[in-house]
Design a protein around this motif. Sequence first.
Motif, PDB file in Angstrom:
ATOM      1  N   VAL A 126      45.555  47.662  48.101  1.00  0.00           N
ATOM      2  CA  VAL A 126      44.341  47.407  48.183  1.00  0.00           C
ATOM      3  C   VAL A 126      44.129  46.453  49.501  1.00  0.00           C
ATOM      4  CG1 VAL A 126      42.787  45.771  46.690  1.00  0.00           C
ATOM      5  CG2 VAL A 126      44.065  47.497  45.758  1.00  0.00           C
ATOM      6  N   VAL A 127      45.243  45.681  49.675  1.00  0.00           N
ATOM      7  CA  VAL A 127      45.193  44.646  51.037  1.00  0.00           C
ATOM      8  C   VAL A 127      44.780  45.593  52.080  1.00  0.00           C
ATOM      9  CG1 VAL A 127      46.602  43.092  52.376  1.00  0.00           C
ATOM     10  CG2 VAL A 127      46.401  42.819  49.881  1.00  0.00           C
ATOM     11  N   TYR A 128      45.699  46.732  52.214  1.00  0.00           N
ATOM     12  CA  TYR A 128      45.520  47.682  53.436  1.00  0.00           C
ATOM     13  C   TYR A 128      44.154  48.273  53.459  1.00  0.00           C
ATOM     14  CZ  TYR A 128      45.675  51.359  56.598  1.00  0.00           C
ATOM     15  OH  TYR A 128      45.587  52.283  57.782  1.00  0.00           O
ATOM     16  N   LEU A 129      43.576  48.692  52.486  1.00  0.00           N
ATOM     17  CA  LEU A 129      42.302  49.263  52.540  1.00  0.00           C
ATOM     18  C   LEU A 129      41.347  48.312  52.654  1.00  0.00           C
ATOM     19  CD1 LEU A 129      42.366  51.481  49.177  1.00  0.00           C
ATOM     20  CD2 LEU A 129      42.374  52.165  51.601  1.00  0.00           C
ATOM     21  N   ARG A 130      41.463  46.826  52.381  1.00  0.00           N
ATOM     22  CA  ARG A 130      40.305  45.850  52.976  1.00  0.00           C
ATOM     23  C   ARG A 130      40.488  45.785  54.272  1.00  0.00           C
ATOM     24  NH1 ARG A 130      37.206  45.987  48.672  1.00  0.00           N
ATOM     25  NH2 ARG A 130      37.898  44.689  46.734  1.00  0.00           N
ATOM     26  N   SER A 131      41.623  46.069  55.012  1.00  0.00           N
ATOM     27  CA  SER A 131      41.810  45.839  56.482  1.00  0.00           C
ATOM     28  C   SER A 131      41.044  46.886  57.296  1.00  0.00           C
ATOM     29  CB  SER A 131      43.353  45.773  56.762  1.00  0.00           C
ATOM     30  OG  SER A 131      43.936  46.822  56.709  1.00  0.00           O
ATOM     31  N   VAL A 132      41.239  48.110  56.802  1.00  0.00           N
ATOM     32  CA  VAL A 132      40.585  49.134  57.715  1.00  0.00           C
ATOM     33  C   VAL A 132      39.168  48.845  58.090  1.00  0.00           C
ATOM     34  CG1 VAL A 132      42.001  50.721  56.527  1.00  0.00           C
ATOM     35  CG2 VAL A 132      39.731  50.730  55.802  1.00  0.00           C
ATOM     36  N   LEU A 146      37.354  44.786  33.276  1.00  0.00           N
ATOM     37  CA  LEU A 146      37.616  44.579  34.602  1.00  0.00           C
ATOM     38  C   LEU A 146      37.849  42.900  34.569  1.00  0.00           C
ATOM     39  CD1 LEU A 146      35.105  46.293  36.796  1.00  0.00           C
ATOM     40  CD2 LEU A 146      37.503  46.761  36.773  1.00  0.00           C
ATOM     41  N   THR A 147      38.777  42.701  35.357  1.00  0.00           N
ATOM     42  CA  THR A 147      39.039  41.112  35.650  1.00  0.00           C
ATOM     43  C   THR A 147      38.594  40.683  37.094  1.00  0.00           C
ATOM     44  OG1 THR A 147      41.352  41.552  36.592  1.00  0.00           O
ATOM     45  CG2 THR A 147      41.425  41.646  34.419  1.00  0.00           C
ATOM     46  N   ASN A 148      38.950  39.530  37.324  1.00  0.00           N
ATOM     47  CA  ASN A 148      38.330  38.906  38.461  1.00  0.00           C
ATOM     48  C   ASN A 148      39.573  38.533  39.609  1.00  0.00           C
ATOM     49  OD1 ASN A 148      39.606  36.597  37.279  1.00  0.00           O
ATOM     50  ND2 ASN A 148      37.815  35.166  37.493  1.00  0.00           N
ATOM     51  N   ARG A 149      40.636  39.143  39.232  1.00  0.00           N
ATOM     52  CA  ARG A 149      41.842  39.000  39.972  1.00  0.00           C
ATOM     53  C   ARG A 149      41.732  39.501  41.603  1.00  0.00           C
ATOM     54  NH1 ARG A 149      46.368  43.600  38.458  1.00  0.00           N
ATOM     55  NH2 ARG A 149      45.055  45.595  38.601  1.00  0.00           N
ATOM     56  N   THR A 150      42.126  38.684  42.486  1.00  0.00           N
ATOM     57  CA  THR A 150      42.193  39.422  43.938  1.00  0.00           C
ATOM     58  C   THR A 150      43.617  39.275  44.495  1.00  0.00           C
ATOM     59  OG1 THR A 150      41.923  37.077  44.533  1.00  0.00           O
ATOM     60  CG2 THR A 150      39.905  38.305  44.214  1.00  0.00           C
ATOM     61  N   PHE A 151      43.956  40.039  45.039  1.00  0.00           N
ATOM     62  CA  PHE A 151      45.302  40.113  45.800  1.00  0.00           C
ATOM     63  C   PHE A 151      45.334  39.274  47.270  1.00  0.00           C
ATOM     64  CE2 PHE A 151      44.754  44.430  43.441  1.00  0.00           C
ATOM     65  CZ  PHE A 151      45.498  44.010  42.413  1.00  0.00           C
ATOM     66  N   GLU A 152      46.365  38.474  47.075  1.00  0.00           N
ATOM     67  CA  GLU A 152      46.485  37.741  48.205  1.00  0.00           C
ATOM     68  C   GLU A 152      46.952  38.624  49.611  1.00  0.00           C
ATOM     69  OE1 GLU A 152      49.241  34.060  49.995  1.00  0.00           O
ATOM     70  OE2 GLU A 152      49.807  35.054  48.054  1.00  0.00           O
ATOM     71  N   ARG A 153      46.004  38.295  50.669  1.00  0.00           N
ATOM     72  CA  ARG A 153      46.200  39.208  52.059  1.00  0.00           C
ATOM     73  C   ARG A 153      47.304  38.286  52.592  1.00  0.00           C
ATOM     74  NH1 ARG A 153      42.444  40.598  48.616  1.00  0.00           N
ATOM     75  NH2 ARG A 153      40.775  41.881  49.602  1.00  0.00           N
ATOM     76  N   THR A 154      48.921  39.185  52.915  1.00  0.00           N
ATOM     77  CA  THR A 154      49.739  38.575  53.457  1.00  0.00           C
ATOM     78  C   THR A 154      50.189  39.826  54.583  1.00  0.00           C
ATOM     79  OG1 THR A 154      51.565  39.610  51.977  1.00  0.00           O
ATOM     80  CG2 THR A 154      50.569  37.424  51.622  1.00  0.00           C
ATOM     81  N   PRO A 155      50.890  39.396  55.811  1.00  0.00           N
ATOM     82  CA  PRO A 155      51.375  40.507  56.479  1.00  0.00           C
ATOM     83  C   PRO A 155      52.288  41.587  55.846  1.00  0.00           C
ATOM     84  CG  PRO A 155      51.452  38.437  57.533  1.00  0.00           C
ATOM     85  CD  PRO A 155      51.322  37.912  56.014  1.00  0.00           C
ATOM     86  N   GLN A 156      53.058  40.928  55.017  1.00  0.00           N
ATOM     87  CA  GLN A 156      54.000  41.789  54.392  1.00  0.00           C
ATOM     88  C   GLN A 156      53.375  42.937  53.302  1.00  0.00           C
ATOM     89  OE1 GLN A 156      54.285  38.562  54.239  1.00  0.00           O
ATOM     90  NE2 GLN A 156      55.970  38.258  55.565  1.00  0.00           N
ATOM     91  N   ARG A 157      52.329  42.546  52.870  1.00  0.00           N
ATOM     92  CA  ARG A 157      51.331  43.396  52.158  1.00  0.00           C
ATOM     93  C   ARG A 157      50.788  44.487  52.884  1.00  0.00           C
ATOM     94  NH1 ARG A 157      49.221  39.789  46.675  1.00  0.00           N
ATOM     95  NH2 ARG A 157      50.956  40.152  45.412  1.00  0.00           N
TER      96      ARG A 157
END
Length: 217
Positions: free
Chosen positions: A158-164, A40-51
Amino acid sequence: MKRLGRGLLIGVISLTVVLTIAITFTVGWSPFLGPRTRALTNRTFERTPQRLERGRYIATGWSGCFDCHTPHDWTAAGTPLVAGMEGAGEVLPYADLPGRIVAPNLTPDPETGAGRWSDDQLARAIREGVGHDGRALFPIMPYKHYHNMSDEDLASVVVYLRSVPPVHHPLPATEIIFSREVPDPQRAPAGYRAGRRPRLRRPTQIRNAPCRPGRLY
């Protein structure tokens, strides 16, 4: 006695060879040795309206994520999703499954959901078929289809799942009885172009379809 001992030794060796060949060419060694996984890595995905919008489109329509990971009202016509429980997971109720298969809670609830999972744990599960705890996922989870998902689309999901909204929904663990349909985790994909469309079914083909082995996957 020597002849008997030699016969037993030959029998044990022969049986071992036969079992080794049978396992190698049937179910493979993953169910016994565990999946070969990347670190596993420590990468995170930037939260943007487009994503967020792209992830909503994929997760709720194109990929059918919430068709399996949301409780259904199995007593109602059409087995609709239970309102307010989107992404909260459920035990799949089909009698022909090899044991108890659980679609886990993907909401950000920290106790019963994915709230404590890293972005890369979610990403690895979606596209490679390896759970947050390192186990190989049962292939009712269509990670072989999602393996072709682009990096950008994966980040969007992933960004969307974080938002629910988080839903506290305790579920039992998956318990699989030995089956011919064994987990087959995928190697980490490489060289994907950002924005490339995933090879998944169109939303009109899967939207509102109940989660069912062989129907969505």
